[in-house]
Design a protein around this motif. Structure first.
Motif, short mmCIF file in Angstrom:
data_model
loop_
_atom_site.label_atom_id
_atom_site.label_comp_id
_atom_site.label_asym_id
_atom_site.label_seq_id
_atom_site.Cartn_x
_atom_site.Cartn_y
_atom_site.Cartn_z
N ALA A 74 0.83 -1.21 0.00
CA ALA A 74 0.00 0.00 0.00
C ALA A 74 0.87 1.26 0.00
CB ALA A 74 -0.94 0.00 1.20
N GLU A 75 1.89 1.29 0.84
CA GLU A 75 2.76 2.47 0.93
C GLU A 75 3.54 2.69 -0.36
OE1 GLU A 75 3.49 2.83 5.72
OE2 GLU A 75 4.97 1.72 4.54
N HIS A 80 4.21 5.84 -5.43
CA HIS A 80 4.54 5.84 -6.86
C HIS A 80 3.33 5.85 -7.79
CE1 HIS A 80 8.73 5.16 -5.87
NE2 HIS A 80 8.40 4.09 -5.16
N ILE A 81 2.11 5.98 -7.27
CA ILE A 81 0.92 5.79 -8.10
C ILE A 81 0.85 6.76 -9.27
CG2 ILE A 81 -0.66 7.20 -6.73
CD1 ILE A 81 -1.49 3.81 -8.37
N GLU A 82 1.17 8.02 -9.05
CA GLU A 82 1.09 8.99 -10.15
C GLU A 82 2.10 8.67 -11.25
OE1 GLU A 82 -1.37 11.08 -10.61
OE2 GLU A 82 -2.17 10.30 -8.71
N LYS A 86 1.43 7.64 -15.12
CA LYS A 86 2.07 8.36 -16.22
C LYS A 86 2.80 7.41 -17.16
CE LYS A 86 2.61 12.82 -13.98
NZ LYS A 86 3.53 13.78 -13.36
N CYS A 87 3.19 6.25 -16.64
CA CYS A 87 3.85 5.23 -17.47
C CYS A 87 2.84 4.35 -18.21
CB CYS A 87 4.78 4.38 -16.62
SG CYS A 87 6.24 5.26 -16.04
N GLY A 88 1.55 4.70 -18.11
CA GLY A 88 0.53 4.03 -18.91
C GLY A 88 -0.36 3.03 -18.20
N ALA A 89 -0.21 2.84 -16.88
CA ALA A 89 -1.08 1.89 -16.18
C ALA A 89 -2.50 2.43 -16.15
CB ALA A 89 -0.58 1.64 -14.77
N GLU A 90 -3.41 1.68 -16.73
CA GLU A 90 -4.82 2.06 -16.76
C GLU A 90 -5.65 1.25 -15.78
OE1 GLU A 90 -5.38 3.16 -21.40
OE2 GLU A 90 -4.89 1.07 -20.94
N ASN A 91 -5.21 0.05 -15.50
CA ASN A 91 -5.93 -0.85 -14.60
C ASN A 91 -5.01 -1.26 -13.47
OD1 ASN A 91 -6.89 -1.36 -17.55
ND2 ASN A 91 -8.62 -1.82 -16.25
#
Length: 130
Positions: A74-75, A80-82, A86-91
């Protein structure tokens, strides 16, 4: 009694590059597939992948503690979520598999739950009587 908990985050997208995420974050990714890599199973078996995907697991040392690495995952996702998006993760699928005998009781760490809620992703839990 809980025999095992398997915690993993699956990330994928049509323009997603796991290698780029790994380079920019320092996270170790498992089962990386870049767009165009030949897939070894599933619908696209023996064909180039039309999307990139990877799986993030907690390190082994975190799997041995009470939360099985959920807080670590989770941490790191929160941190790093943003960049990951930005690297293309949609799901983004955060999944817990609980393998148990007899009765299935487990506790989720409140800090981990709050962090996951702050990211805004669902938490999927599947229980398996073995």
């Amino acid at each position: 009694m809980i025999n095992k908990m398997d915690i993993a985050c699956h990330l994928y997208g049509n323009n997603f590059s796991p290698n780029k995420v790994e380079q920019l974050t320092g996270l170790t990714l498992m089962n990386k597939i870049e767009i165009g890599d030949i897939r070894t199973k599933g619908v696209y078996k023996d064909k180039p992948s039309p999307y990139g995907d990877w799986v993030l697991y907690p390190p082994e040392k975190h799997k041995q503690i009470d939360d099985y690495g959920l807080l670590w995952l989770a941490e790191n996702l929160s941190k790093h979520i943003e960049l990951i998006k930005k690297c293309g993760a949609e799901n983004i699928d955060l999944v817990i598999g609980v393998f148990y005998e007899g009765q299935c009781n487990f506790v989720l760490d409140p800090k981990a739950i709050n962090t996951i809620g702050g990211i805004g992703i669902p938490l999927q839990i599947s229980c398996y009587d073995i």
